[in-house]
Design an enzyme around this catalytic site. Structure first.
Site, PDB file in Angstrom:
ATOM      1  N   LYS A  56       0.801  -1.056   0.016  1.00 20.10           N
ATOM      2  CA  LYS A  56      -0.367  -0.072   0.035  1.00 20.10           C
ATOM      3  C   LYS A  56       0.525   1.112   0.445  1.00 20.10           C
ATOM      4  O   LYS A  56       2.149   1.226   0.469  1.00 20.10           O
ATOM      5  CB  LYS A  56      -1.066  -0.114   1.662  1.00 20.10           C
ATOM      6  CG  LYS A  56      -0.165  -0.132   2.312  1.00 20.10           C
ATOM      7  CD  LYS A  56      -1.125  -0.001   4.125  1.00 20.10           C
ATOM      8  CE  LYS A  56      -0.239   0.117   4.832  1.00 20.10           C
ATOM      9  NZ  LYS A  56      -1.245  -0.032   6.231  1.00 20.10           N
ATOM     10  N   ARG A  61      -9.561   1.037  15.427  1.00 24.18           N
ATOM     11  CA  ARG A  61      -9.772   1.502  14.578  1.00 24.18           C
ATOM     12  C   ARG A  61     -10.721   0.449  13.201  1.00 24.18           C
ATOM     13  O   ARG A  61     -11.566   1.581  13.553  1.00 24.18           O
ATOM     14  CB  ARG A  61      -8.294   1.960  13.577  1.00 24.18           C
ATOM     15  CG  ARG A  61      -7.603   2.348  12.355  1.00 24.18           C
ATOM     16  CD  ARG A  61      -6.456   2.014  12.191  1.00 24.18           C
ATOM     17  NE  ARG A  61      -6.324   1.253  11.889  1.00 24.18           N
ATOM     18  CZ  ARG A  61      -5.266   1.224  11.333  1.00 24.18           C
ATOM     19  NH1 ARG A  61      -4.019   1.478  11.101  1.00 24.18           N
ATOM     20  NH2 ARG A  61      -4.248  -0.476  10.585  1.00 24.18           N
ATOM     21  N   TYR A  69      14.556  31.400   0.126  1.00 24.20           N
ATOM     22  CA  TYR A  69      13.359  32.287   0.689  1.00 24.20           C
ATOM     23  C   TYR A  69      13.335  33.159   2.156  1.00 24.20           C
ATOM     24  O   TYR A  69      14.355  32.192   2.969  1.00 24.20           O
ATOM     25  CB  TYR A  69      12.280  31.800   0.728  1.00 24.20           C
ATOM     26  CG  TYR A  69      11.598  31.655  -0.702  1.00 24.20           C
ATOM     27  CD1 TYR A  69      11.116  32.238  -1.121  1.00 24.20           C
ATOM     28  CD2 TYR A  69      11.092  29.911  -0.634  1.00 24.20           C
ATOM     29  CE1 TYR A  69      10.587  32.307  -3.013  1.00 24.20           C
ATOM     30  CE2 TYR A  69      10.980  29.181  -2.401  1.00 24.20           C
ATOM     31  CZ  TYR A  69      10.527  31.093  -2.831  1.00 24.20           C
ATOM     32  OH  TYR A  69      10.470  30.331  -4.192  1.00 24.20           O
ATOM     33  N   MET A 123       9.856  24.502  -2.635  1.00 26.11           N
ATOM     34  CA  MET A 123       9.091  23.893  -3.180  1.00 26.11           C
ATOM     35  C   MET A 123       9.806  22.353  -3.888  1.00 26.11           C
ATOM     36  O   MET A 123       9.311  20.552  -3.994  1.00 26.11           O
ATOM     37  CB  MET A 123       7.261  23.890  -3.754  1.00 26.11           C
ATOM     38  CG  MET A 123       6.600  23.202  -3.659  1.00 26.11           C
ATOM     39  SD  MET A 123       5.153  24.228  -4.769  1.00 26.11           S
ATOM     40  CE  MET A 123       4.567  24.655  -3.268  1.00 26.11           C
TER      41      MET A 123
END
Length: 366
Positions: free
Chosen positions: A37, A134, A262, A311
Site C-alpha cells: 500500500k 480502528r 526564501y 517547494m
C-alpha cells in the site's frame, strides 16, 4: 513519461534479502502477505509487486484503486483490500480483489452485491477489532455475521484477521498478548460454526519478531520488507531498499553578506559555494531539514542544507567539496540516513518514506 531528474532507486536484491530474513523466522507452512500500500511505502507498489509476485502468497493494499493498479499491471496474485468502501465494491469484484469487511454496513452491502451478481464463493476477509479500535467487527458481532453467512454460497470467508496495537513495544506485552488471546477466542467461536477453515493472521512486521508463537496461517510484512525492524538490532539485519538521488542544477559563488533562499534564511559570513538541487518539499522533503539541520551527500561528502527548503529545490553548502553542475547528489541511501531525516523532521520512518512524491521517478533495480 516521467523525466524528473530526482529518482528513487528501489533495490530489488534488498527486497529479497528482507523477505527471506522474515521467511526464516516462520514455520515452513506459514504464508507471507506482502504489504504494498501507499505506493509500496513510498517506492512503487506495482514494481515491487511484480518483482515479488512469485515469492509471496498475498499482497495487501489499503484502497481499491491501489489493487486495480496491480491488476492492470498484470499481477495475478490474490490482493487483499484492507479498507474498502461502498463506492468501490463493484470495482473490487470487477478486478477480482478481495475486500476486508469490517462492519455491517459494508458487509451487508457486499452480500447484496454478491447475491445480485450472482457470485459464487467470492473470497472476503473479516476483520475483528481486538484492541486497536480502528476498524473491525467486535466479538459480539459473531452470531449475526454467522446468521448472514450460513445460508449463502455467494461469499467465502477467505480469512479472519486482526491487528496488534503496539507489537513493536515489549512494554505493552500484556496488551498485545491479550489481543492475541482475544483473536484466538474469536477464531474458535467463529470456526466452530463456519464448517471450513479460513486463513488466520494477526502479525505485522514487529509481531513476527516479538510474537513468533502467534503466526497462525499467515503474516503481514510491511515496513520490514523495506528495511526496517522494530529496533536497531533488527534493522541492522535488514537492507535498505530506498535510495533517493538527484543532481546539481547550478553552483553559485556568493560573497560575505549575501543571502540564500526564501526569507533570506541563510546569510553568508564568508565566501561560500552553494549548489542548487531539484528536490524540495513537494518531493517529500520536510521543511524542518533546512537551515543546516539536514544534509545530502555529494561525492561521499556531507553538504548541509542551507536556507529554507523550497517547494522544488534545496540549496546546500559545497564550499569544501570538489563538485560540478550535473554531479550526482544522494538524499539518502541507508537506513541510518532515513532515520536521521525522520528524527530531524520529528516523525517516523513510515512518514519519511511514504512522503516521497509520485512525481519522483521510481526505478526498481534487480
Amino acid at each position: 513519461m516521467n523525466n524528473h531528474v530526482t529518482v528513487l532507486e528501489i533495490d530489488g536484491s534488498a527486497l529479497v534479502h528482507n523477505l527471506n530474513y522474515f521467511k526464516q523466522k516462520l514455520q515452513p507452512e506459514t504464508k507471507i502477505l506482502a504489504v504494498v500500500k501507499a505506493f509500496g511505502y513510498g517506492s512503487d507498489g506495482v514494481q515491487v509487486a511484480k518483482f515479488l509476485e512469485d515469492k509471496v502468497a498475498y499482497f495487501a493494499v489499503a484502497y481499491a484503486h491501489e489493487g486495480i493498479a496491480l491488476r492492470e499491471a498484470g499481477i495475478q496474485t490474490p490482493i487483499l483490500v484492507l479498507h474498502p468502501h461502498l463506492q468501490n465494491l463493484q470495482a473490487i469484484v470487477a478486478y477480482r480483489l478481495e475486500p476486508a469487511l469490517y462492519n455491517f454496513n459494508i458487509f451487508e452491502a457486499f452480500l447484496e452485491l454478491a447475491s445480485k451478481a450472482p457470485l459464487t464463493n467470492y473470497p472476503v476477509h473479516l476483520k475483528f477489532n481486538t484492541g486497536l479500535n480502528r476498524l473491525g467487527f467486535w466479538h459480539t458481532d459473531i452470531p449475526e455475521i454467522l446468521t448472514h453467512i450460513k445460508d449463502t454460497n455467494n461469499i467465502k470467508v477467505q480469512s479472519l484477521f486482526s491487528h496488534l496495537a503496539a507489537s513493536e513495544d515489549l512494554s505493552e506485552n500484556n496488551f498485545n498478548s491479550n489481543q492475541i488471546n482475544n483473536f484466538t477466542g474469536i477464531v474458535q467461536h467463529f470456526c466452530k460454526y463456519l464448517g471450513y477453515e479460513p486463513i488466520l493472521h494477526i502479525l505485522n512486521t514487529s509481531g513476527v519478531i516479538n510474537y513468533p508463537k502467534a503466526q497462525f496461517d499467515m503474516v503481514r510484512i510491511g515496513i520490514g520488507l523495506y528495511g526496517f525492524g522494530n529496533d536497531d538490532k533488527e534493522t541492522a539485519q535488514l537492507k535498505n531498499t530506498h535510495n533517493l538521488k538527484s543532481i546539481i542544477s547550478q553552483i553559485h559563488e556568493i560573497k560575505p553578506g549575501d543571502t540564500v533562499g526564501y526569507n533570506r534564511a541563510f546569510i553568508a559570513k564568508k565566501a561560500t559555494k552553494t549548489a542548487t538541487i531539484p528536490v524540495g518539499h513537494a518531493d517529500g522533503l520536510s521543511r524542518k531539514l533546512g537551515n543546516k539541520k539536514g544534509f545530502v551527500l555529494i561525492n561521499n561528502q556531507k553538504a548541509e542544507i542551507i536556507g529554507n527548503v523550497c517547494m522544488d529545490m534545496i540549496m546546500v553548502n559545497v564550499t569544501k567539496i570538489d563538485c560540478k553542475e550535473g554531479d550526482e547528489v544522494t538524499l539518502f541511501n541507508s537506513q541510518k540516513m532515513i532515520q536521521n531525516i525522520s528524527d530531524i523532521s520529528e516523525t517516523i520512518v513510515y512518514e519519511t518514506l511514504t512522503a516521497i512524491s509520485p512525481r519522483v521517478k521510481k526505478i526498481l533495480k534487480e
